[in-house]
Design an enzyme around this catalytic site. Sequence first.
Site, PDB file in Angstrom:
ATOM      1  CG  ASN A   1      10.621   4.972   2.156  1.00 24.82           C
ATOM      2  OD1 ASN A   1      11.008   3.858   2.431  1.00 24.82           O
ATOM      3  ND2 ASN A   1       9.772   5.209   1.149  1.00 24.82           N
TER       4      ASN A   1
ATOM      5  CD  GLU B   1       4.014  -2.017   9.739  1.00 22.15           C
ATOM      6  OE1 GLU B   1       2.969  -1.350   9.810  1.00 22.15           O
ATOM      7  OE2 GLU B   1       4.997  -1.663   9.053  1.00 22.15           O
TER       8      GLU B   1
ATOM      9  N   GLY C   1       0.811  -1.218   0.000  1.00 18.56           N
ATOM     10  CA  GLY C   1       0.000   0.000   0.000  1.00 18.56           C
ATOM     11  C   GLY C   1       0.840   1.262   0.000  1.00 18.56           C
TER      12      GLY C   1
ATOM     13  CG  HIS D   1      -0.236   2.741   8.715  1.00 15.98           C
ATOM     14  ND1 HIS D   1      -0.652   1.817   9.650  1.00 15.98           N
ATOM     15  CD2 HIS D   1       0.932   2.280   8.221  1.00 15.98           C
ATOM     16  CE1 HIS D   1       0.246   0.842   9.717  1.00 15.98           C
ATOM     17  NE2 HIS D   1       1.211   1.097   8.849  1.00 15.98           N
ATOM     18  CD  GLU D   2       2.556   3.859   5.220  1.00 13.85           C
ATOM     19  OE1 GLU D   2       3.655   3.659   5.764  1.00 13.85           O
ATOM     20  OE2 GLU D   2       1.752   2.935   4.976  1.00 13.85           O
TER      21      GLU D   2
HETATM   22  N1  PHE Z   1       5.795  -0.749   6.184  1.00 14.32           N
HETATM   23  C1  PHE Z   1       4.709  -0.545   5.276  1.00 14.32           C
HETATM   24  C2  PHE Z   1       3.521  -0.127   6.133  1.00 14.32           C
HETATM   25  O1  PHE Z   1       2.833  -0.901   6.705  1.00 14.32           O
HETATM   26  C3  PHE Z   1       4.309  -1.738   4.498  1.00 14.32           C
HETATM   27  C4  PHE Z   1       5.321  -2.249   3.526  1.00 14.32           C
HETATM   28  C5  PHE Z   1       6.069  -3.351   3.822  1.00 14.32           C
HETATM   29  C6  PHE Z   1       5.511  -1.622   2.323  1.00 14.32           C
HETATM   30  C7  PHE Z   1       6.994  -3.864   2.940  1.00 14.32           C
HETATM   31  C8  PHE Z   1       6.414  -2.119   1.432  1.00 14.32           C
HETATM   32  C9  PHE Z   1       7.155  -3.246   1.739  1.00 14.32           C
HETATM   33  O2  PHE Z   1       3.300   0.986   6.354  1.00 14.32           O
HETATM   34 ZN    ZN Z   2       2.959   0.123   8.622  1.00 17.96          ZN
END
Ligand code: PHE
Ligand code: ZN
Length: 880
Positions: free
Chosen positions: A271, A326, A267, A303-304
């Site tokens: 970063n 998560e 999704g 979420h991000e």
């Molecule tokens: N860390 C991301 C999220 O849950 C999900 C994700 C995992 C995206 C692996 C790409 C690769 O916010």
């Molecule tokens: Zn996440």
Amino acid sequence: MRTSQPQTIYLSDYKVPAYLVDTVDLRFELFEDGARVHSTLEVRRNPESGEVSAPLELDGDSLTLESVTLDGAELAEGDYEDRGDQLVVRSVPEQFSLTVVTWIEPQNNTRLEGLYKSSGMFCTQCEAEGFRCITFFPDRPDVMARFRTRIEANRDAYPVLLSNGNDVEKGELENGRHFVTWEDPFPKPCYLFALVAGDLVEKRDTFSTCSGRDIDLRMYVEPRNAEKCDHAMDSLKRSMRWDEEVYGREYDLDIFMIVAVDDFNMGAMENKGLNIFNSSCVLASQETATDMAFQRIEAIVAHEYFHNWSGNRVTCRDWFQLSLKEGFTVFRDSQFSADMGSPTVKRIEDVTLLRTAQFAEDGGPMAHPVRPASYMEISNFYTLTIYEKGAEVVRMIHTLLGPDMFRKGSDLYFERHDGQAVTTDDFVKAMEDASGRDLGQFRLWYEQAGTPVLNVSDDYDAGKGVYRLTIEQSIPDTPGQTNKKPQHIPFALGLLGKDGQPLALQLESGYSGAPMERVLELTEAVHTFEFHGVESRPVPSLLRHFSAPVRVRYNWTREQLLFLMSHDPDGFNRWDAGQRLAVDVIQSLVGAPDDTEIEPRLVEAYRKLISDADLDQALVAKMLQLPSEAYLIELSENADVPAIHRARDAVLRHLAGALKGELLACYQRHQGSGPYEITPEAIARRSLRNTALAWLLLINDEDGRTLAVSQLNDADNMTDRMGALRALVNSGFEADRQQALDDFYDRFQDDPQVVEQWFSVQAASDQAGQLSDIRKLLEHPAFDWKNPNKIRSVVGAFAGQNLAAFHNPDGSGYEFLADQVCRLDDSNPQIAARLVTPLTRWRKFAFAYSAQMKSALERIRDKSGLSRDVYEVVHKSLAE
Ligand code: PHE
Ligand code: ZN
């Protein structure tokens, strides 16, 4: 390609890294035929590691090594070993500088891990282990370094060059090339590294933080998407404000960037300072996105963004701790969504997903604890258990501690571990230390897989006025785990009196002023609770708000469920009672003769829901949705899907036929819904009206057909347009269906996000999504095997939502899926492994089905050069 058997990695083997990296200096030379990556690491021995003369081992994947330089001297071939997946330098000093130059081919990267190209732009995806596809590096989250990144590329083709942090330098180079240098002051694991280069338009806004700092907010999208950014930008600002107010978390860099890319395995990705999103999870306009998409975008942007603290500032020690970031972040985004809209509706949506999909995972061959003890391929562990059950576990801590203590706990966690890579245990410890509560037994939620079952029984002593409730817990065996210990379960409940009034819950006699709702704490295998001063046999309202991720078994009568449906003060349990009643009615029809009577009280209950305009319309909209086929399957053993499908369909048609007048009135009542808004009320109105329309078309009602055709043509928003299209597609009006699909495609063919919806509405339909139709969709010019969204919207929707067609008794659906998995395994193993999921549940189905599902899995298993991703899923599914 795999050369040997995939290895299992164990949590118990965890060792601290032998070497730490303080800084990473990267230089990317981007070209059309590849990219050269220069990486200079400042490395020192980890004082906490016992291995004094350990060799330096760097991870790598699909890299062409060009040179290795140690403290300024280029190493000869014998000084290091390039093992492909590792670069080993045998003897290194205490502290040194290492420069590695590699060559990679982003333009040929179809796995979408590491650096790759999507619609002409360069972008990266490094979580979990993609950074090793860019350069040799200790690719593990407990190695945290400060990154400086210089990107060089052709100016015309790639005017925008982005990476994490702040841009500190830019300039021109020869041959029409230019560069930008970025510096991220916060140490981070390499999975949070990102780079983007492309011809993108920039949308700007600002956010003023609680301490008065102005943050530059920027979105980068392809020019054709310039008008689809507002909703995400607004959602971002709301998230930033909410995290300050509810968690005391302020943003830490001066710039926050969001980029939309079309080809993305998941999704979105958090970063540092540079979130990268799947276009379908960020771009929206009234004309192209449904209400559901608007809400999903708001939740994912939040979420991000929330990961900036829960994930980035405090990160995971190793990938077994994935739920640390998560589970907590999903809990945070669900609290946020509840605050932005209707808390009851949000809870219903979360529980529906959990009970339908996570419970299925927890009861199947891939079941694993929230903190797994082993894995083969970490990409397979971005699961509903890690995310959704992980969030439920955090929610239970919130329930047990109460909001104030929970906040003290989260403050302590962020303060204590800022800048560190930690474990789920550190999280629980902070909650314990802040609150003084003992969560020792509670920790089992992280260690034991499987959904606990609560068997509830009761009796009432009229003479003493005592109502007794007995709750027995058990946890089913899961792969590798048997004889589980009882868990610590918060169990919220209320009791309703004869006329539906809530009763005071007196746990001792003679005590007055007792609350009307309590959270009981279950810690033993069996608990009995006595409630005093109860004047008549009450109706229990159990597990309110779904206070724990468990299955509750209790012998509800249909009267009791109807009573709860209209009287329970907890909206969630009112909905749940309706679901249980509908499940009971549908189950009693599975395999029954065609003329079996359908419970008349269900019809009357729905009549009341549709007609009573005083009820909370958002809740009514949810209550009208019958339990899905997937949920009915999850609840059954030896499932016969076509039989379940017929039974559910019969109930739906019966309701639609009996309530035709009410449905038309409901449609009309919600017609003039005014200018488009995305408030809970407006969303509920559109949902009710589209449900009414869908039901009318299911029985091929002529009035419904006229309404659908005009709604399809006149709608000013995608929710209504899609509602009409879906209703027509699922109806028996074949000519209208085809016309509607063709017109819709003509209108939106240039918009990939809408074309994806157009694919999935067909692939998920039992009318338009038979296997022969699906094969045609795969041949459609808009279909693209390299684009995960297209694969999901056709193959995923067919196997995951069009269940009667997928489970065709002739086995053709299974064979089809196996073919697609094998085809994708070479180009994109992560997506291939996810597509296998429906087959992994083979033991759940009646023999005629399960035998064929199993042989489809065996066929995948026997494919040569199977990826580690698919290998793990298939082997675990077939294991005894
Ligand atoms: N860390 C991301 C999220 O849950 C999900 C994700 C995992 C995206 C692996 C790409 C690769 O916010
Ligand atoms: Zn996440």
